[in-house]
Scaffold this active site. Structure first.
Site, mmCIF file in Angstrom:
data_model
loop_
_atom_site.group_PDB
_atom_site.id
_atom_site.type_symbol
_atom_site.label_atom_id
_atom_site.label_comp_id
_atom_site.label_asym_id
_atom_site.label_seq_id
_atom_site.Cartn_x
_atom_site.Cartn_y
_atom_site.Cartn_z
ATOM 1 N N SER A 14 0.829 -1.260 0.339
ATOM 2 C CA SER A 14 0.006 -0.033 0.172
ATOM 3 C C SER A 14 1.158 1.243 -0.034
ATOM 4 C CB SER A 14 -1.233 0.149 1.193
ATOM 5 O OG SER A 14 -1.666 0.947 1.382
ATOM 6 N N CYS A 15 0.334 2.681 -0.336
ATOM 7 C CA CYS A 15 0.745 3.828 -0.158
ATOM 8 C C CYS A 15 -0.363 4.549 0.168
ATOM 9 C CB CYS A 15 2.190 3.855 -1.066
ATOM 10 S SG CYS A 15 1.711 3.975 -2.831
ATOM 11 N N GLY A 16 0.179 5.942 -0.981
ATOM 12 C CA GLY A 16 -1.200 6.027 -0.580
ATOM 13 C C GLY A 16 -2.249 6.576 -1.268
ATOM 14 N N TRP A 61 -4.593 4.458 0.724
ATOM 15 C CA TRP A 61 -4.305 5.277 2.331
ATOM 16 C C TRP A 61 -5.666 6.519 1.558
ATOM 17 C CZ3 TRP A 61 -3.679 4.976 6.896
ATOM 18 C CH2 TRP A 61 -4.782 6.630 8.034
#
Length: 275
Positions: A233-235, A262
């Site tokens: 996951s990330c932004g 996110w």
């Protein structure tokens, strides 16, 4: 094909009739930092537009994976065939190209490599460049074989906070992960998803290239030892793929990405407002 290839390898294989070179460069990252703009590109490169074409425009969250039928159609427009051997690169060394690598794997095409070091490293080697992408090619016969299991959705993430079937690897910066730094989308708070660990994407790179297999193995051993299944996951789903590919290179074969990342998690959990 190997997961990553060098500029030297690509230079030697430019005459391969099955080779398709894709330029997946983007102008800036989520924080608004602009990447270096080049007036040249690699010979025979075709433009792979992540920000305007290869995404689901109907989704409220950024960079959402496109629908399989739309991906297939756009790939055919680019002249991509089922037997094409693809090399993808970007203008920041390694940034947006791993996202394209993941997209093709989700769509059932494994004959794809990321150019390690991207366009900057190609230019550094003094290899020939062109001023424009090629735009004339026939329609391809690319056929999608969609693997939905590689896309983790919001409901699976919620369930995982309870049953912990997997560990989420978050590629954002340490400060954003810890909730002390600001999110680039200013209306959202920073923070972390339960049952997640932090490996900032910058930690798997050095001078715009992936670190060595042994260095990556050491990093993942320290951060993920004994974790059986990993989801990245990330932004907004791009830098997650950088760390996912690093894991593929140096640790375990894990291809799952929380595509909403996110941005979706914070939006749907009402984590609004600044820190």
């Amino acid at each position: 094909m190997k997961k990553i290839v060098s500029a030297e390898w690509l230079h030697k294989n430019l005459s391969n009739p099955k080779l398709i070179i894709l330029d997946a460069s983007i102008e800036s990252n989520a924080s608004g930092k602009e990447f270096e703009k080049f007036e040249q590109t690699i010979p025979l490169a075709r433009r792979f537009d992540l920000k305007n074409v290869f995404l689901d425009k109907t989704c409220p969250f950024p960079n959402t994976i496109p629908r399989p039928q739309e991906f297939e159609l756009e790939c055919r427009k680019l002249g991509i065939n089922n037997d094409s051997e693809i090399v993808v690169f970007d203008n920041n060394g390694v940034y947006s190209s791993p996202r394209v690598w993941w997209l093709f794997n989700v769509m059932g095409h494994q004959k794809i490599s990321v150019l390690n070091g991207g366009l900057p490293n190609w230019i550094k080697h003094g290899f020939r460049t062109e001023k424009e992408h090629i735009k004339t090619y026939g329609v391809g016969n690319f056929k999608v074989k969609f693997d939905k299991s590689l896309i983790v959705d919001f409901e699976q993430m919620v369930n995982n906070t309870i049953d912990k079937k997997f560990t989420t690897v978050d590629a954002r910066s340490e400060s954003r992960f810890n909730g002390t730094g600001k999110e680039p989308r200013k209306h959202l708070k920073s923070g972390k998803i339960k049952n997640s660990i932090n490996i900032p994407y910058q930690d798997v790179l050095q001078d715009g290239k992936y670190k060595s297999k042994s260095e990556l193995n050491k990093l993942f051993e320290e951060k993920c030892k004994d974790e059986k299944e990993l989801v990245f996951s990330c932004g907004s789903g791009i830098s997650a793929c950088i760390v996912m590919l690093a894991c593929q290179i140096g640790y375990v074969n894990s291809l799952k990405v929380y595509d909403g990342s996110w941005t979706e998690w914070a939006e749907r959990n009402g984590l609004n407002g600044t820190i």
